[in-house]
Design a protein around this motif. Sequence first.
Motif, PDB file in Angstrom:
ATOM      1  N   LEU A 198       0.862  -1.180  -0.058  1.00 23.70           N
ATOM      2  CA  LEU A 198      -0.091   0.089   0.093  1.00 23.70           C
ATOM      3  C   LEU A 198       0.733   1.202  -0.139  1.00 23.70           C
ATOM      4  N   CYS A 199       2.102   1.306   0.825  1.00 23.63           N
ATOM      5  CA  CYS A 199       2.752   2.465   0.879  1.00 23.63           C
ATOM      6  C   CYS A 199       3.615   2.649  -0.527  1.00 23.63           C
ATOM      7  N   ARG A 200       3.759   1.461  -1.164  1.00 23.02           N
ATOM      8  CA  ARG A 200       4.479   1.752  -2.657  1.00 23.02           C
ATOM      9  C   ARG A 200       3.419   2.455  -3.249  1.00 23.02           C
ATOM     10  N   ALA A 201       2.192   1.830  -3.372  1.00 25.53           N
ATOM     11  CA  ALA A 201       1.100   2.453  -4.215  1.00 25.53           C
ATOM     12  C   ALA A 201       0.838   3.792  -3.721  1.00 25.53           C
ATOM     13  N   ILE A 202       0.846   4.200  -2.751  1.00 22.79           N
ATOM     14  CA  ILE A 202       0.525   5.755  -2.084  1.00 22.79           C
ATOM     15  C   ILE A 202       1.809   6.657  -2.814  1.00 22.79           C
ATOM     16  N   GLY A 203       2.769   6.181  -3.091  1.00 19.99           N
ATOM     17  CA  GLY A 203       4.053   6.859  -3.605  1.00 19.99           C
ATOM     18  C   GLY A 203       5.566   6.714  -2.645  1.00 19.99           C
ATOM     19  N   ALA A 204       5.415   5.954  -1.847  1.00 22.98           N
ATOM     20  CA  ALA A 204       6.898   5.491  -1.278  1.00 22.98           C
ATOM     21  C   ALA A 204       7.866   4.901  -2.431  1.00 22.98           C
ATOM     22  N   ASP A 205       9.275   5.334  -2.363  1.00 21.13           N
ATOM     23  CA  ASP A 205      10.035   5.332  -3.274  1.00 21.13           C
ATOM     24  C   ASP A 205      10.593   4.068  -3.167  1.00 21.13           C
ATOM     25  N   ALA A 206      10.394   3.582  -1.740  1.00 20.99           N
ATOM     26  CA  ALA A 206      11.078   1.998  -1.711  1.00 20.99           C
ATOM     27  C   ALA A 206      10.482   1.856  -0.236  1.00 20.99           C
ATOM     28  N   VAL A 207      10.165   0.414  -0.163  1.00 21.71           N
ATOM     29  CA  VAL A 207       9.629   0.063   1.329  1.00 21.71           C
ATOM     30  C   VAL A 207      10.715  -1.207   1.638  1.00 21.71           C
ATOM     31  N   PHE A 208      10.688  -1.247   2.925  1.00 15.83           N
ATOM     32  CA  PHE A 208      11.778  -2.284   3.613  1.00 15.83           C
ATOM     33  C   PHE A 208      10.899  -3.101   4.825  1.00 15.83           C
ATOM     34  N   ASN A 209      11.415  -4.406   4.863  1.00 17.18           N
ATOM     35  CA  ASN A 209      11.097  -5.147   6.015  1.00 17.18           C
ATOM     36  C   ASN A 209      12.002  -5.014   6.902  1.00 17.18           C
ATOM     37  N   PRO A 210      11.511  -4.378   8.289  1.00 16.22           N
ATOM     38  CA  PRO A 210      12.481  -4.256   9.294  1.00 16.22           C
ATOM     39  C   PRO A 210      13.168  -5.906   9.676  1.00 16.22           C
ATOM     40  N   ASN A 211      12.337  -6.768   9.606  1.00 13.74           N
ATOM     41  CA  ASN A 211      12.718  -8.046   9.904  1.00 13.74           C
ATOM     42  C   ASN A 211      13.736  -8.744   8.781  1.00 13.74           C
ATOM     43  N   ASP A 212      14.071  -8.171   7.807  1.00 17.21           N
ATOM     44  CA  ASP A 212      14.995  -8.891   6.939  1.00 17.21           C
ATOM     45  C   ASP A 212      16.387  -8.413   7.627  1.00 17.21           C
ATOM     46  N   LYS A 213      17.166  -9.421   7.722  1.00 17.01           N
ATOM     47  CA  LYS A 213      18.415  -9.486   8.229  1.00 17.01           C
ATOM     48  C   LYS A 213      19.360  -8.254   7.663  1.00 17.01           C
ATOM     49  N   ASN A 214      19.566  -7.796   6.529  1.00 12.46           N
ATOM     50  CA  ASN A 214      20.163  -6.781   5.860  1.00 12.46           C
ATOM     51  C   ASN A 214      19.296  -5.404   5.776  1.00 12.46           C
TER      52      ASN A 214
END
Length: 337
Positions: A198-214
């Motif tokens: 949803l954030c991507r669709a609203i216009g975030a240039d990138a989204v990240f998952n905080p649970n991803d190790k990197n």
Amino acid sequence: MRAVLFDGTEIKLVEKAIRKIRTNEVLLKVSICGICGTDIKILAGKSHASPPVILGHEFCGVVEECGNNVQTLAKGDFVSVDPNIFCGHCQYCRKGKVNLCENLIALGVDIDGGFAEYCIVPEKQCYKIPKTLAPVMAALMEPLSCVIYGFQHADIQPGDSVAIVGGGVIGIMMLKLARLSAARQIIVVEPDAKRRELCRAIGADAVFNPNDKNADEEIIKFTRGGAEVVIECVGSVAAVDQAYRLVKNGGKLIIFGVSSVDQKWAISPYDIFRKDITIRGSFLNPFTFKTAVDLVASGKINFDDLSIRAFPLNVIQEAFKNQIQQKSLKTVIDLSL
Ligand SMILES: [Zn+2]
Ligand SMILES: [Zn+2]
């Protein structure tokens, strides 16, 4: 009238008489009242309230009756309510810092609020809303006004990289405001895949998952050394800590999320010193309610894309459960249901 009373331990649907309005007050027929994270915290005993009290501080309604001295409102006006009432004469109020008022009281926290068929509100807390606006939008003015105050602290400059930690309704409001700025890039950090989408669709240039190790590494790389502005919209030590790690040298961190009172955060003072970092909080909505109304009424900000679920008043428990389990982005009580 039917109302949801908080007795200090639980909420109950009760029948309550409507008291006589004072000369500077209006009686509102409530249209919609949103369930806020604060309501959940009040029920859990983790946030202040003055029971017995009718909860609900994010609401709008139609003026049913005006006190004798009411100047700016008339029966039939559609208004959104700023629930935070400051005294005007304490040391903070006299310096314009009304959100820090020593005698602050709030509708739906200290005095009866919007989870009811009717609510009595001082005239000065009411903001007229175009009747063409959907009531659910008008009920979101309060959270938006708080977000605007936090956003003012962020003071985004042209070309800044902005990181928003938390893609719930507050993070999304921050994202929408940031989209109106001249930020170079806006990223959102959010564990839930659907919300990231949803954030991507609203216009975030990138989204990240905080649970991803990197995640940290990738964000630092994407932002070229961290974001000039990081806005934390979660309310946990883990989120604040991650938000802090994402601040570029010379940048600022806005702590907007409401962490529990007893939580502590370990931080290196040397780090703040050496990196020249600004950390600041943001409490309530001093003088930002009008801006919220203007942004929504002008169409610059809308909430059409948010998943908002409405419940009738008599299933308030179910509605609270829906909000706690985050089954929709936002849960509201619709008094017309
Ligand atoms: Zn709230
Ligand atoms: Zn005051």
